[in-house]
Design an enzyme around this catalytic site. Structure first.
Site, PDB file in Angstrom:
ATOM      1  N   SER B 151       0.839  -1.194   0.000  1.00 17.04           N
ATOM      2  CA  SER B 151       0.000   0.000   0.000  1.00 17.04           C
ATOM      3  C   SER B 151       0.886   1.260   0.000  1.00 17.04           C
ATOM      4  O   SER B 151       1.740   1.389  -0.867  1.00 17.04           O
ATOM      5  CB  SER B 151      -0.957  -0.046   1.192  1.00 17.04           C
ATOM      6  OG  SER B 151      -1.960   0.936   1.064  1.00 17.04           O
ATOM      7  N   ARG B 221     -11.780   6.489   9.492  1.00 14.04           N
ATOM      8  CA  ARG B 221     -11.369   5.087   9.529  1.00 14.04           C
ATOM      9  C   ARG B 221     -12.437   4.175   8.915  1.00 14.04           C
ATOM     10  O   ARG B 221     -12.126   3.200   8.252  1.00 14.04           O
ATOM     11  CB  ARG B 221     -11.098   4.675  10.975  1.00 14.04           C
ATOM     12  CG  ARG B 221     -10.607   3.255  11.156  1.00 14.04           C
ATOM     13  CD  ARG B 221      -9.273   3.012  10.487  1.00 14.04           C
ATOM     14  NE  ARG B 221      -8.680   1.740  10.874  1.00 14.04           N
ATOM     15  CZ  ARG B 221      -7.568   1.253  10.348  1.00 14.04           C
ATOM     16  NH1 ARG B 221      -6.916   1.913   9.413  1.00 14.04           N
ATOM     17  NH2 ARG B 221      -7.084   0.101  10.744  1.00 14.04           N
ATOM     18  N   ASP B 314      -8.612  -6.239  -5.042  1.00 11.34           N
ATOM     19  CA  ASP B 314      -8.248  -4.925  -4.496  1.00 11.34           C
ATOM     20  C   ASP B 314      -8.778  -3.837  -5.431  1.00 11.34           C
ATOM     21  O   ASP B 314      -8.301  -3.691  -6.556  1.00 11.34           O
ATOM     22  CB  ASP B 314      -6.716  -4.835  -4.384  1.00 11.34           C
ATOM     23  CG  ASP B 314      -6.237  -3.550  -3.716  1.00 11.34           C
ATOM     24  OD1 ASP B 314      -7.043  -2.618  -3.527  1.00 11.34           O
ATOM     25  OD2 ASP B 314      -5.035  -3.490  -3.388  1.00 11.34           O
ATOM     26  N   HIS B 347      -8.048  -4.954  -0.675  1.00  6.42           N
ATOM     27  CA  HIS B 347      -6.769  -4.296  -0.413  1.00  6.42           C
ATOM     28  C   HIS B 347      -6.083  -4.875   0.826  1.00  6.42           C
ATOM     29  O   HIS B 347      -4.859  -4.946   0.895  1.00  6.42           O
ATOM     30  CB  HIS B 347      -7.003  -2.792  -0.244  1.00  6.42           C
ATOM     31  CG  HIS B 347      -5.746  -1.997  -0.120  1.00  6.42           C
ATOM     32  ND1 HIS B 347      -4.800  -1.947  -1.111  1.00  6.42           N
ATOM     33  CD2 HIS B 347      -5.262  -1.220   0.885  1.00  6.42           C
ATOM     34  CE1 HIS B 347      -3.796  -1.177  -0.723  1.00  6.42           C
ATOM     35  NE2 HIS B 347      -4.048  -0.729   0.484  1.00  6.42           N
ATOM     36  N   ASP B 348      -6.878  -5.274   1.797  1.00 11.58           N
ATOM     37  CA  ASP B 348      -6.338  -5.850   3.035  1.00 11.58           C
ATOM     38  C   ASP B 348      -5.522  -7.118   2.813  1.00 11.58           C
ATOM     39  O   ASP B 348      -4.825  -7.568   3.731  1.00 11.58           O
ATOM     40  CB  ASP B 348      -7.492  -6.209   3.993  1.00 11.58           C
ATOM     41  CG  ASP B 348      -7.764  -5.097   4.995  1.00 11.58           C
ATOM     42  OD1 ASP B 348      -6.974  -4.144   5.049  1.00 11.58           O
ATOM     43  OD2 ASP B 348      -8.774  -5.194   5.720  1.00 11.58           O
TER      44      ASP B 348
END
Lengths: 375, 375
Positions: B151, B221, B314, B347-348
């Site tokens: 990232s 967040r 992602d 993405h994680d």
């Protein structure tokens, strides 16, 4: 005056009936803001109900005054010889329950307390919106109804087809879904959080205050706008262009930020934060699949032809979600047409791609064209 | 004590040098929080620099105390015989400039005023983060460096390869991009808005206040978390499951809402709102394509082998963005390996899919394995 600049007016219908909501609560003295375009025929079988999306209103077509710069929100689709041809059809458009554009909602006066409802307004659902619209449709004595809507309007159209198979014989669902994805619920949840945490929210009781939860509502709108445009549309519209040069501070740097800030800023002048809460909650809750066990079973309740339109770049209400509806309709033995339109405009396409929508809808409606009364 | 529960400690390096930032401003008395794992060999050519993403810290591996329940954030990747094998390599992990985990940032004491910087802290960039990391790398006298990051860490790795071709001979970029898309900038912009509009933000000067902009930071967040998971992951993880039954109020109804609220709530205990502003701004600004005219030209500055890893689900830093880097590297005549991993984690995935990443990275690093000193 341009021959196309026809004047329209928002009218108000007051229902004396109490409405039993899905929550179990009861609403009374409901007022419905609506507009009509075209004429209802003698058979009362040429009506089209237009259902709007999250933030629109009853003013779908025409101009309220000759000075108006913009017509109603779906004017490109409603009028003589347009997709919803007012030479043939009687088109009704009404503001949804829970809205802030004339139909009873959280900013309306609570008849019991003579002050605005605020959060004393009960949580409402898509089903409840349709119950209220039904009062208006009954008021006109309509015998047969075409229901059309994009996005949340599509959900109302689905609900109409399921709930009122006796009169709904044609249903058009555009850029919509039978129920929100987890991701769409997540976006709504964050938007609501932004509103509820705004320093001026005050538990939803801000109507008599000088300050309203504008920042929170603007943030909610910004989140919405990201989901309405697809990444391709954002890229071609803004790319990584700077407004001027990098500011090296926390002001607006990029064009895309400027666009979002502007959208947030102008939105708070035309929309009520509480309505945003109530309507997004209605979106989240709608789920005929759980209610009827399967989507197939849900559609078995209907007695309608269906046209489903989706847009390939719509990532909020995806083509796959439309295809699920199509499959369920086929399984339920319903007559369904499906078109996936190519568009770079994402979810917003139903408010932009008028040419293709018009062709498809005109063609679809040909099949059951109502009898027009002699002049 | 489990044989794998090795203890690590965050150390602090103070640079006496002034750093000239991309903004033209100067920072002095910079402190860098870092950890190291493994041993630096005599040739000083077995070092790996791990660059972290938006909200992580120097504590990438091992445990700070035997009582710690969780190890460092990339512990699965760093250690004996792991992807970054501490039997062979000297692994360095440092907190980024602008962070809030020990390296100088907006919550640090401004040496000129003896109070926390707040928004007197200058806006920093990915380039500036790398300038600060370079001080640490020079402190160790490192001659040859492998840089790896996921990232935002991938952006730092790219910058290292471009800026320091003399020492960076191997670059590993995971779930990253050479520059953010308009959509990613848009999400960051909304997140920053939520923080800046928080009632306790006070222009960024909240360090001596009882109240900090927690609501805004939590919303930021929550937005982030939506982008880290793909819709499929959200669907399989939460679907439309209710926490219990529909509440018919504005509390938490769905599991996905509960998850996001929880993520927002716990985040504010471990992160500083100002750091969130500064670091997302650095993300937005990074753009070697504009700086060097083309990405190909940017990579021509490097003298490194590259491994690019992306994850098919992602949608924040997409595989297409990785493929653009691969194409540019090929055009620039650089040695590049590319793997797109299948994963439902969005993405994680770079923080979850360790098995496949380990295989690929181990294999890639085999080629230039450094000499290990005899024990």
């Amino acid at each position: 005056m341009s021959p196309e600049k026809f004047l329209t007016k928002t009218k108000y219908f007051k229902s004396e009936d109490e409405i039993l909501l899905e929550s179990g609560k009861v609403l009374k003295n409901i007022e419905i803001a609506y507009e009509t375009y075209g004429n209802l025929n003698k058979n009362k079988d040429n009506a089209i109900l237009v259902c709007h999306a999250l933030t629109a209103d009853a003013h779908a077509a025409g101009y309220h005054s000759l000075n108006d710069k913009k017509p109603g929100w779906w004017d490109a689709m409603i009028g003589p010889n347009k997709a919803l041809d007012t030479n043939k059809y009687f088109v009704i458009s009404s503001n949804v329950l829970g809205g802030c554009k004339g139909t009873t909602g959280p900013c309306s006066i609570n008849p019991d307390t003579k002050t605005p409802y605020g959060h004393d307004f009960p949580v409402i659902t898509i089903e409840d919106m349709v119950k209220v619209q039904k009062k208006l449709v009954d008021f006109f004595g309509i015998k047969k109804l075409i229901v059309i809507g994009g996005s949340m309007g599509g959900m109302q159209a689905i609900e109409w087809s399921i709930k009122h198979p006796d009169i709904v014989k044609t249903t058009i669902v555009i850029a919509s879904t039978a129920r929100l994805s987890a991701q769409a619920i997540a976006f709504n949840a964050v938007a609501r959080n932004a509103i509820i945490q705004d320093k001026y929210f005050n538990g939803g009781n801000y109507y008599n205050s000088c300050n309203t939860p504008d920042y929170g509502l603007a943030i909610a709108r910004m989140i919405g706008h990201i989901t309405y445009l697809c990444e391709e549309a954002m890229h071609s519209k803004f790319g990584r262009d700077f407004k001027s040069a990098p500011s090296f501070d926390f002001g607006v740097d990029f064009q895309v930020e400027s666009y979002l800030e502007y959208q947030g800023r102008i939105f708070v002048d035309r929309f009520d934060a509480n309505s945003y809460l109530y309507i997004t909650k209605a979106l989240d809750y709608y789920d005929p699949i759980t209610k009827f066990g399967t989507l197939e079973n849900a559609f078995r309740q209907s007695d309608s032809r269906f046209l489903i339109i989706s847009f390939d770049s719509d990532w909020l209400f995806t083509s796959n979600q439309s295809k699920e509806m199509v499959n369920a309709l086929i399984k339920a033995g319903r007559d369904v047409s499906y078109v996936e339109l190519k568009s770079p405009c994402g979810h917003d396409a139903f408010l932009i791609e008028y040419e293709n929508q018009t062709k498809i809808i005109k063609n679809f409606l040909k099949k059951d064209c109502p009898k027009i009364d002699a002049a």
